[in-house]
Design a protein around this motif. Structure first.
Motif, PDB file in Angstrom:
ATOM      1  N   MET A 169       0.929  -1.152   0.007  1.00 42.72           N
ATOM      2  CA  MET A 169      -0.186   0.026   0.077  1.00 42.72           C
ATOM      3  C   MET A 169       0.807   1.326   0.064  1.00 42.72           C
ATOM      4  SD  MET A 169      -2.981  -1.618   2.539  1.00 42.72           S
ATOM      5  CE  MET A 169      -3.148  -0.168   3.698  1.00 42.72           C
ATOM      6  N   ARG A 170       1.907   1.356   0.889  1.00 44.38           N
ATOM      7  CA  ARG A 170       2.722   2.433   0.931  1.00 44.38           C
ATOM      8  C   ARG A 170       3.621   2.554  -0.352  1.00 44.38           C
ATOM      9  NH1 ARG A 170       7.870   2.420   1.661  1.00 44.38           N
ATOM     10  NH2 ARG A 170       8.011   0.347   2.484  1.00 44.38           N
TER      11      ARG A 170
ATOM     12  N   HIS B 121      -3.829   5.734  -3.805  1.00 46.18           N
ATOM     13  CA  HIS B 121      -3.938   4.768  -2.769  1.00 46.18           C
ATOM     14  C   HIS B 121      -4.380   3.196  -3.200  1.00 46.18           C
ATOM     15  CE1 HIS B 121      -4.051   7.372   0.908  1.00 46.18           C
ATOM     16  NE2 HIS B 121      -4.720   8.453   0.066  1.00 46.18           N
TER      17      HIS B 121
ATOM     18  N   THR C   6      -5.492  -1.023  -2.159  1.00 43.92           N
ATOM     19  CA  THR C   6      -5.722  -1.783  -1.068  1.00 43.92           C
ATOM     20  C   THR C   6      -5.773  -3.352  -1.671  1.00 43.92           C
ATOM     21  OG1 THR C   6      -7.392  -0.161  -0.093  1.00 43.92           O
ATOM     22  CG2 THR C   6      -7.821  -2.706   0.400  1.00 43.92           C
TER      23      THR C   6
ATOM     24  N   ASP D  50      -3.482 -13.660   3.854  1.00 43.98           N
ATOM     25  CA  ASP D  50      -2.834 -14.224   5.117  1.00 43.98           C
ATOM     26  C   ASP D  50      -1.786 -15.295   4.840  1.00 43.98           C
ATOM     27  OD1 ASP D  50      -4.423 -16.439   4.123  1.00 43.98           O
ATOM     28  OD2 ASP D  50      -5.667 -16.319   5.929  1.00 43.98           O
TER      29      ASP D  50
ATOM     30  N   THR E  75       2.585 -11.045   8.721  1.00 46.10           N
ATOM     31  CA  THR E  75       3.077  -9.676   8.672  1.00 46.10           C
ATOM     32  C   THR E  75       3.418  -9.242  10.077  1.00 46.10           C
ATOM     33  OG1 THR E  75       1.898  -8.871   6.669  1.00 46.10           O
ATOM     34  CG2 THR E  75       2.630  -7.337   8.213  1.00 46.10           C
ATOM     35  N   ASP E  76       4.614  -8.680  10.467  1.00 44.91           N
ATOM     36  CA  ASP E  76       4.628  -8.374  11.873  1.00 44.91           C
ATOM     37  C   ASP E  76       4.175  -6.942  11.882  1.00 44.91           C
ATOM     38  OD1 ASP E  76       6.591  -8.983  14.289  1.00 44.91           O
ATOM     39  OD2 ASP E  76       6.923  -6.602  13.893  1.00 44.91           O
ATOM     40  N   PRO E  77       3.478  -6.808  13.178  1.00 44.33           N
ATOM     41  CA  PRO E  77       2.895  -5.374  13.569  1.00 44.33           C
ATOM     42  C   PRO E  77       3.771  -4.201  13.073  1.00 44.33           C
ATOM     43  CG  PRO E  77       2.361  -6.851  15.223  1.00 44.33           C
ATOM     44  CD  PRO E  77       3.243  -7.549  14.361  1.00 44.33           C
ATOM     45  N   SER E  78       5.240  -4.183  13.354  1.00 47.11           N
ATOM     46  CA  SER E  78       5.953  -3.213  12.998  1.00 47.11           C
ATOM     47  C   SER E  78       5.803  -2.599  11.614  1.00 47.11           C
ATOM     48  CB  SER E  78       7.550  -3.591  13.427  1.00 47.11           C
ATOM     49  OG  SER E  78       8.129  -4.624  12.427  1.00 47.11           O
ATOM     50  N   VAL E  79       5.701  -3.725  10.730  1.00 43.22           N
ATOM     51  CA  VAL E  79       5.394  -3.077   9.194  1.00 43.22           C
ATOM     52  C   VAL E  79       4.335  -2.178   9.209  1.00 43.22           C
ATOM     53  CG1 VAL E  79       5.002  -3.857   7.082  1.00 43.22           C
ATOM     54  CG2 VAL E  79       6.350  -5.426   8.515  1.00 43.22           C
ATOM     55  N   LEU E  80       3.196  -2.161   9.948  1.00 38.81           N
ATOM     56  CA  LEU E  80       2.274  -1.370   9.672  1.00 38.81           C
ATOM     57  C   LEU E  80       2.305   0.010  10.417  1.00 38.81           C
ATOM     58  CD1 LEU E  80      -0.354  -4.292  10.688  1.00 38.81           C
ATOM     59  CD2 LEU E  80       0.353  -3.104   8.388  1.00 38.81           C
ATOM     60  N   LEU E  81       3.244   0.300  11.087  1.00 36.19           N
ATOM     61  CA  LEU E  81       3.608   1.558  11.719  1.00 36.19           C
ATOM     62  C   LEU E  81       3.885   2.652  10.654  1.00 36.19           C
ATOM     63  CD1 LEU E  81       5.804   0.449  14.824  1.00 36.19           C
ATOM     64  CD2 LEU E  81       3.341   0.803  14.604  1.00 36.19           C
TER      65      LEU E  81
END
Length: 111
Positions: free
Chosen positions: A1-2, A11, A13, A101, A105-111
């Motif tokens: 997405m980024r 954008h 999705t 799925d 994905t580790d949550p750190s990627v979503l920061l």
């Protein structure tokens, strides 16, 4: 997405993973005796294109976004950075889809 936002100013999705693609080649470098060993790992996604972000700067080295048809992409193979583009396009058109799925994905990627 980024990456899509930074490279196209749109954008995006993702809805599915089309595939994982690996390629390796050598690139001649000016002034160097040995070629550079280059490996590409491409993760190709399909999904929904969202709104354009007016004024969004594109990543360094990207001049513009250019949306092509499948036939236009096939006709421009000499301009591709790797053969992975055409392979992933053909897989998409063939209907290849994997659930998101599949990728943890580790949550750190979503920061």
């Amino acid at each position: 997405m980024r990456e899509t936002l930074e490279e196209t100013a749109f954008h995006f999705t993702p809805t599915a993973l089309v595939g994982l693609y690996l390629s390796r080649f050598e690139r001649v470098q000016a002034g160097q005796d040995e070629p550079l060993d280059v490996t590409y790992l491409r993760l190709a996604f399909c999904g929904e294109l969202g709104e354009h972000v007016s004024g969004q700067a594109l990543d360094e080295g990207i001049v513009r976004s250019l949306w092509l048809t499948a036939d236009e992409i096939r006709a421009s193979v000499p301009m591709h950075r790797s053969p992975l583009l055409l392979t992933s396009l053909e897989d998409y058109l063939a209907g290849r889809r994997f659930p998101l799925d599949l990728i943890s994905t580790d949550p750190s990627v979503l920061l």
